[in-house]
Design a protein around this motif. Structure first.
Motif, mmCIF file in Angstrom:
data_model
loop_
_atom_site.group_PDB
_atom_site.id
_atom_site.type_symbol
_atom_site.label_atom_id
_atom_site.label_comp_id
_atom_site.label_asym_id
_atom_site.label_seq_id
_atom_site.Cartn_x
_atom_site.Cartn_y
_atom_site.Cartn_z
ATOM 1 N N ASN A 1 -2.465 -7.942 3.837
ATOM 2 C CA ASN A 1 -2.395 -7.046 2.641
ATOM 3 C C ASN A 1 -3.124 -5.639 3.316
ATOM 4 O OD1 ASN A 1 -1.093 -8.446 0.983
ATOM 5 N ND2 ASN A 1 -2.633 -8.935 -0.271
ATOM 6 N N ALA A 2 -4.066 -5.722 4.021
ATOM 7 C CA ALA A 2 -4.738 -4.744 4.711
ATOM 8 C C ALA A 2 -3.847 -3.960 5.335
ATOM 9 C CB ALA A 2 -6.023 -5.083 5.367
ATOM 10 N N ALA A 3 -2.971 -4.629 6.370
ATOM 11 C CA ALA A 3 -2.056 -3.970 7.499
ATOM 12 C C ALA A 3 -1.024 -3.257 6.832
ATOM 13 C CB ALA A 3 -1.274 -5.203 8.148
ATOM 14 N N ASN A 4 -0.543 -3.774 5.535
ATOM 15 C CA ASN A 4 0.493 -3.227 4.598
ATOM 16 C C ASN A 4 -0.024 -2.071 4.079
ATOM 17 O OD1 ASN A 4 3.274 -4.024 5.494
ATOM 18 N ND2 ASN A 4 3.299 -5.769 4.048
ATOM 19 N N THR A 5 -1.210 -2.252 3.555
ATOM 20 C CA THR A 5 -1.888 -1.067 2.888
ATOM 21 C C THR A 5 -1.923 0.316 3.715
ATOM 22 O OG1 THR A 5 -2.842 -2.430 1.340
ATOM 23 C CG2 THR A 5 -3.786 -0.265 1.559
ATOM 24 N N ALA A 6 -2.437 0.080 4.884
ATOM 25 C CA ALA A 6 -2.915 1.165 6.059
ATOM 26 C C ALA A 6 -1.583 1.665 6.398
ATOM 27 C CB ALA A 6 -3.647 0.482 7.209
ATOM 28 N N ALA A 7 -0.485 0.789 6.551
ATOM 29 C CA ALA A 7 0.895 1.369 6.703
ATOM 30 C C ALA A 7 1.488 2.152 5.874
ATOM 31 C CB ALA A 7 1.837 0.331 7.157
ATOM 32 N N LEU A 8 1.210 1.814 4.319
ATOM 33 C CA LEU A 8 1.870 2.552 3.552
ATOM 34 C C LEU A 8 1.189 4.094 3.324
ATOM 35 C CD1 LEU A 8 3.724 2.727 0.709
ATOM 36 C CD2 LEU A 8 1.835 1.618 -0.380
ATOM 37 N N LEU A 9 -0.310 3.795 3.280
ATOM 38 C CA LEU A 9 -1.098 5.205 3.267
ATOM 39 C C LEU A 9 -0.586 6.022 4.329
ATOM 40 C CD1 LEU A 9 -4.479 4.021 1.711
ATOM 41 C CD2 LEU A 9 -2.376 4.312 0.586
ATOM 42 N N TYR A 10 -0.574 5.637 5.584
ATOM 43 C CA TYR A 10 -0.398 6.552 6.624
ATOM 44 C C TYR A 10 0.881 7.082 6.633
ATOM 45 C CZ TYR A 10 -0.283 7.658 11.568
ATOM 46 O OH TYR A 10 -0.205 8.636 12.834
ATOM 47 N N GLU A 11 2.032 6.297 6.002
ATOM 48 C CA GLU A 11 3.376 6.871 6.014
ATOM 49 C C GLU A 11 3.658 7.986 4.474
ATOM 50 O OE1 GLU A 11 6.373 6.797 7.383
ATOM 51 O OE2 GLU A 11 4.813 5.869 9.135
ATOM 52 N N ALA A 12 2.594 7.494 3.477
ATOM 53 C CA ALA A 12 2.999 8.208 2.226
ATOM 54 C C ALA A 12 1.965 9.370 2.080
ATOM 55 C CB ALA A 12 2.619 7.439 1.091
ATOM 56 N N LEU A 13 0.930 9.450 2.832
ATOM 57 C CA LEU A 13 -0.007 10.565 2.584
ATOM 58 C C LEU A 13 0.218 11.757 3.603
ATOM 59 C CD1 LEU A 13 -3.580 8.656 1.858
ATOM 60 C CD2 LEU A 13 -2.061 9.762 0.236
ATOM 61 N N PRO A 14 0.321 12.960 3.214
ATOM 62 C CA PRO A 14 0.674 14.054 4.136
ATOM 63 C C PRO A 14 -0.670 14.344 4.929
ATOM 64 C CG PRO A 14 0.781 14.692 1.782
ATOM 65 C CD PRO A 14 0.406 13.217 1.801
ATOM 66 N N GLU A 15 -0.789 14.686 6.233
ATOM 67 C CA GLU A 15 -1.849 15.327 6.806
ATOM 68 C C GLU A 15 -2.744 14.338 7.193
ATOM 69 O OE1 GLU A 15 -2.489 19.734 6.260
ATOM 70 O OE2 GLU A 15 -2.212 18.914 4.218
ATOM 71 N N VAL A 16 -2.612 13.165 7.338
ATOM 72 C CA VAL A 16 -3.346 11.935 7.626
ATOM 73 C C VAL A 16 -3.314 11.399 8.979
ATOM 74 C CG1 VAL A 16 -4.146 9.744 6.815
ATOM 75 C CG2 VAL A 16 -3.930 11.381 5.218
ATOM 76 N N ASN A 17 -4.258 11.582 9.840
ATOM 77 C CA ASN A 17 -4.000 10.726 11.158
ATOM 78 C C ASN A 17 -4.698 9.737 11.457
ATOM 79 O OD1 ASN A 17 -6.698 12.209 11.251
ATOM 80 N ND2 ASN A 17 -6.587 12.456 13.338
ATOM 81 N N TRP A 18 -5.145 8.942 10.504
ATOM 82 C CA TRP A 18 -5.815 7.714 10.535
ATOM 83 C C TRP A 18 -6.081 7.163 9.329
ATOM 84 C CZ3 TRP A 18 -9.531 3.805 9.840
ATOM 85 C CH2 TRP A 18 -9.485 2.748 11.035
ATOM 86 N N ALA A 19 -5.579 5.740 9.089
ATOM 87 C CA ALA A 19 -5.554 5.049 7.862
ATOM 88 C C ALA A 19 -6.018 3.909 8.050
ATOM 89 C CB ALA A 19 -4.520 5.468 6.959
#
Ligand code: SME
Length: 169
Positions: free
Chosen positions: A36-54
């Motif tokens: 769940n942590a892996a998929n949450t990080a991937a979703l946030l990294y893809e969905a949030l603009p201007e984010v270089n680490w999640a």
């Protein structure tokens, strides 16, 4: 495959609500913490603009240890009270840092990072770790982002099996 929606974040409250629903659907039926942590990080990294680490740091004894994330390789261990992550964890409060260079003790993992948002993860009053977002743009995160990401962190915690630190002692 999960097709990640793109959000404009013009109406932040509405878009964070939609993203929280998307995260709930993504994690539905799975309780494994790492998955769940892996998929949450991937979703946030893809969905949030201007984010270089999640990603995540999890509490192991008196330090945080890096968990699943998206972005450049990061420092592995952070003592409680150190850096933005360790301070948010020790004080158990969300830290919104508009300019990381102005934060004493900030730990630079990616020299491009300028702003940071760290939300503590808690389960039944126990500190589990933190959810950390970095952005290359100063002032990228505001109070609405903090509220939105806190709601996402709660979804992640409630969807996942968190081994109790007390039970492990
Ligand atoms: N900047 C963080 C360290 C973690 S990285 O940003 C991924 C800090 O000061 O705690």
């Amino acid at each position: 495959m999960h097709a990640v929606r793109r959000y404009a974040f013009e109406d932040k409250a509405a878009d964070y609500r939609a993203l929280a629903a998307e995260l709930g659907a993504l994690l539905a039926g799975e309780r494994d913490l790492i998955a769940n942590a892996a998929n949450t990080a991937a979703l946030l990294y893809e969905a949030l603009p201007e984010v270089n680490w999640a990603g995540f740091y999890f509490l192991r004894g008196q330090e945080l240890v890096v968990g699943p994330f998206q972005g450049k390789p990061a420092c592995v261990r952070i003592a409680l009270g150190r850096g933005v992550c360790g301070t948010a964890a020790a004080e158990r409060r969300t830290l919104l840092v508009p300019d990381v260079h102005a934060f004493p003790g900030h730990i630079a993992c990616d020299s491009a990072s300028r702003a940071e948002l760290v939300v503590p993860l808690q389960c039944a009053d126990e500190l589990v770790g933190v959810l950390d977002l970095d952005s290359p743009r100063s002032g990228r995160f505001d109070a609405e982002d903090a509220l939105g990401v806190e709601a996402l962190a709660e979804r992640f915690v409630s969807a996942s099996h968190i081994p109790s630190a007390r039970a492990a002692r």
